[in-house]
Motif scaffolding. Structure first.
Motif, mmCIF file in Angstrom:
data_model
loop_
_atom_site.group_PDB
_atom_site.id
_atom_site.type_symbol
_atom_site.label_atom_id
_atom_site.label_comp_id
_atom_site.label_asym_id
_atom_site.label_seq_id
_atom_site.Cartn_x
_atom_site.Cartn_y
_atom_site.Cartn_z
ATOM 1 N N LEU A 284 -11.666 8.528 -1.470
ATOM 2 C CA LEU A 284 -10.646 9.722 -0.331
ATOM 3 C C LEU A 284 -10.763 8.762 0.931
ATOM 4 C CD1 LEU A 284 -8.276 10.988 -0.731
ATOM 5 C CD2 LEU A 284 -10.279 13.004 0.484
ATOM 6 N N GLN A 285 -9.870 8.216 1.810
ATOM 7 C CA GLN A 285 -10.103 8.171 2.887
ATOM 8 C C GLN A 285 -9.265 8.340 3.708
ATOM 9 O OE1 GLN A 285 -10.978 3.217 3.982
ATOM 10 N NE2 GLN A 285 -10.480 3.187 1.626
ATOM 11 N N TRP A 286 -9.152 8.919 5.001
ATOM 12 C CA TRP A 286 -8.680 10.083 5.276
ATOM 13 C C TRP A 286 -8.339 9.953 7.281
ATOM 14 C CZ3 TRP A 286 -10.817 13.839 8.103
ATOM 15 C CH2 TRP A 286 -11.792 14.937 8.039
ATOM 16 N N GLN A 287 -7.745 10.287 7.213
ATOM 17 C CA GLN A 287 -7.434 10.355 8.878
ATOM 18 C C GLN A 287 -6.524 12.225 8.984
ATOM 19 O OE1 GLN A 287 -4.015 7.865 10.904
ATOM 20 N NE2 GLN A 287 -5.764 6.995 10.772
ATOM 21 N N PHE A 288 -6.896 12.527 10.420
ATOM 22 C CA PHE A 288 -5.717 13.720 10.833
ATOM 23 C C PHE A 288 -4.892 12.743 11.742
ATOM 24 C CE2 PHE A 288 -9.550 16.378 10.838
ATOM 25 C CZ PHE A 288 -9.851 17.054 9.707
ATOM 26 N N ALA A 289 -3.688 13.154 11.820
ATOM 27 C CA ALA A 289 -2.701 12.246 12.221
ATOM 28 C C ALA A 289 -1.636 13.506 13.093
ATOM 29 C CB ALA A 289 -2.175 11.671 11.804
ATOM 30 N N GLY A 290 -1.996 14.188 13.919
ATOM 31 C CA GLY A 290 -0.732 15.369 14.248
ATOM 32 C C GLY A 290 -1.712 16.202 13.854
ATOM 33 N N ASN A 291 -0.267 16.854 13.384
ATOM 34 C CA ASN A 291 -0.237 17.657 12.368
ATOM 35 C C ASN A 291 0.115 17.370 11.013
ATOM 36 O OD1 ASN A 291 2.444 17.455 12.122
ATOM 37 N ND2 ASN A 291 3.058 19.430 11.223
ATOM 38 N N ALA A 292 -1.246 16.485 10.489
ATOM 39 C CA ALA A 292 -0.965 16.465 9.386
ATOM 40 C C ALA A 292 -2.121 15.934 8.508
ATOM 41 C CB ALA A 292 -0.043 15.024 8.292
ATOM 42 N N LEU A 293 -3.112 15.962 7.700
ATOM 43 C CA LEU A 293 -3.783 15.320 6.807
ATOM 44 C C LEU A 293 -3.530 14.102 6.037
ATOM 45 C CD1 LEU A 293 -7.114 14.588 6.381
ATOM 46 C CD2 LEU A 293 -6.227 15.903 4.550
ATOM 47 N N VAL A 294 -3.626 12.524 6.229
ATOM 48 C CA VAL A 294 -2.982 11.122 5.671
ATOM 49 C C VAL A 294 -4.279 10.978 4.823
ATOM 50 C CG1 VAL A 294 -1.854 8.863 6.403
ATOM 51 C CG2 VAL A 294 -1.767 11.744 7.713
ATOM 52 N N SER A 295 -4.097 10.179 3.764
ATOM 53 C CA SER A 295 -4.477 9.598 3.191
ATOM 54 C C SER A 295 -3.662 8.379 2.879
ATOM 55 C CB SER A 295 -5.174 10.525 1.535
ATOM 56 O OG SER A 295 -6.097 9.230 0.916
ATOM 57 N N PRO B 200 -7.165 17.275 16.635
ATOM 58 C CA PRO B 200 -7.587 15.936 17.304
ATOM 59 C C PRO B 200 -7.346 14.750 16.389
ATOM 60 C CG PRO B 200 -8.512 17.209 17.965
ATOM 61 C CD PRO B 200 -7.840 18.136 17.474
ATOM 62 N N PRO B 201 -7.564 13.831 16.694
ATOM 63 C CA PRO B 201 -7.537 12.276 16.028
ATOM 64 C C PRO B 201 -8.634 11.735 14.660
ATOM 65 C CG PRO B 201 -6.107 11.445 17.581
ATOM 66 C CD PRO B 201 -7.005 12.786 18.001
ATOM 67 N N ALA C 241 0.965 -1.552 0.371
ATOM 68 C CA ALA C 241 -0.017 0.000 -0.253
ATOM 69 C C ALA C 241 0.966 1.282 -0.140
ATOM 70 C CB ALA C 241 -1.489 -0.182 0.813
ATOM 71 N N HIS C 242 -0.181 2.105 0.492
ATOM 72 C CA HIS C 242 1.442 3.726 0.012
ATOM 73 C C HIS C 242 0.618 4.344 1.189
ATOM 74 C CE1 HIS C 242 -1.507 4.268 -3.418
ATOM 75 N NE2 HIS C 242 -1.136 5.683 -3.355
ATOM 76 N N VAL C 243 1.027 5.269 1.683
ATOM 77 C CA VAL C 243 0.479 6.773 2.733
ATOM 78 C C VAL C 243 1.028 7.597 1.933
ATOM 79 C CG1 VAL C 243 -0.695 5.278 4.406
ATOM 80 C CG2 VAL C 243 2.038 6.483 4.335
ATOM 81 N N VAL C 244 -0.339 8.192 1.812
ATOM 82 C CA VAL C 244 0.323 10.425 1.629
ATOM 83 C C VAL C 244 0.230 11.127 2.499
ATOM 84 C CG1 VAL C 244 -0.023 12.270 0.050
ATOM 85 C CG2 VAL C 244 -0.239 9.446 -0.787
ATOM 86 N N ALA C 245 1.184 12.169 2.939
ATOM 87 C CA ALA C 245 0.428 12.909 4.228
ATOM 88 C C ALA C 245 0.655 14.519 3.927
ATOM 89 C CB ALA C 245 2.084 12.917 5.272
#
Length: 220
Positions: free
Chosen positions: A172-183, A114-115, A102-106
């Motif tokens: 698009l699936q995503w999450q907040f992880a600290g100071n980044a948006l990750v998909s 917050p998460p 897989a790959h993750v993009v930040a």
């Protein structure tokens, strides 16, 4: 006769081994050439190879399972810092074990939030996925699963316009992880696909109300 048969069998085995070795070498060289082409394409956008980020590896391990990082590139997109990481992990056990990539993009946020994770919903996740926040848009509730400890924060981010936008960007699936948006996505990353994903992620960030960053954000 027996000696001839044994010799023929030996020659067959040697031939099969030779073909296997040649195939492995060809596949390896093809893979390396593909990676070089990808690096050259990434460089056109100012994305350069970087050591795998331990923070992003930890994010990937939580999204999937513990695994190993592949290549990572870092740079900027529309003025925000970005990075993309290939990630290999395993599912199942024993004979049912499968290796997946897989790959993750930040993409950087101005503050740490917050998460919150938004993922595709399914019958399986509805049955075993635990609590899912329900909002006023039923089509959105049917399409996505929300994981967040703070309902008010989730509602602030996922306002009506955001929910409608997500329904038009359902992949698009995503999450907040600290100071980044990750998909994230399946398979090794392709530069043009990452560009499209980053464009969608940028659009999502632009839809987050300013008060969310002000009231819920922490220094990055």
């Amino acid at each position: 006769m027996a000696a001839t048969s044994a010799l023929i069998l030996l020659l067959f085995v040697v031939l099969m081994i030779t073909l296997l070795v040649v195939s492995i070498v060809v596949i390896y060289k093809h893979g390396r050439a593909a990676l070089r082409r990808r690096a050259a394409e990434a460089a056109r956008y100012g994305w350069l190879p970087a050591p795998p980020n331990p923070w992003l590896m930890d994010v990937a391990a939580r999204l999937f399972t513990s695994g190993r990082p592949g290549e990572m590139f870092a740079g900027e997109f529309r003025g925000r810092g970005m990075c993309v990481l290939d990630y290999t992990y395993s599912t199942g056990a024993g004979r049912g074990q499968r290796t997946r990539v897989a790959h993750v993009v930040a993409l950087n946020l101005p503050v740490a939030l917050p998460p919150l994770t938004l993922s595709k919903d399914s019958g399986l996740t509805r049955a075993f996925g635990g609590r899912d926040l329900e909002l006023e848009n039923q089509a959105f509730n049917d399409a996505f699963r929300i994981s967040c400890e703070d309902d008010r924060f989730a509602s602030a981010v996922l306002h009506p316009r955001m929910m409608e936008w997500m329904l038009f960007n359902g992949g698009l699936q995503w999450q907040f992880a600290g100071n980044a948006l990750v998909s994230w996505g399946a398979n090794s990353f392709v530069v043009q696909d990452v560009l499209a994903r980053l464009e969608a992620m940028h659009g999502l960030i632009e839809l987050i109300p300013p008060y969310v960053f002000r009231d819920y954000g922490r220094p990055a």
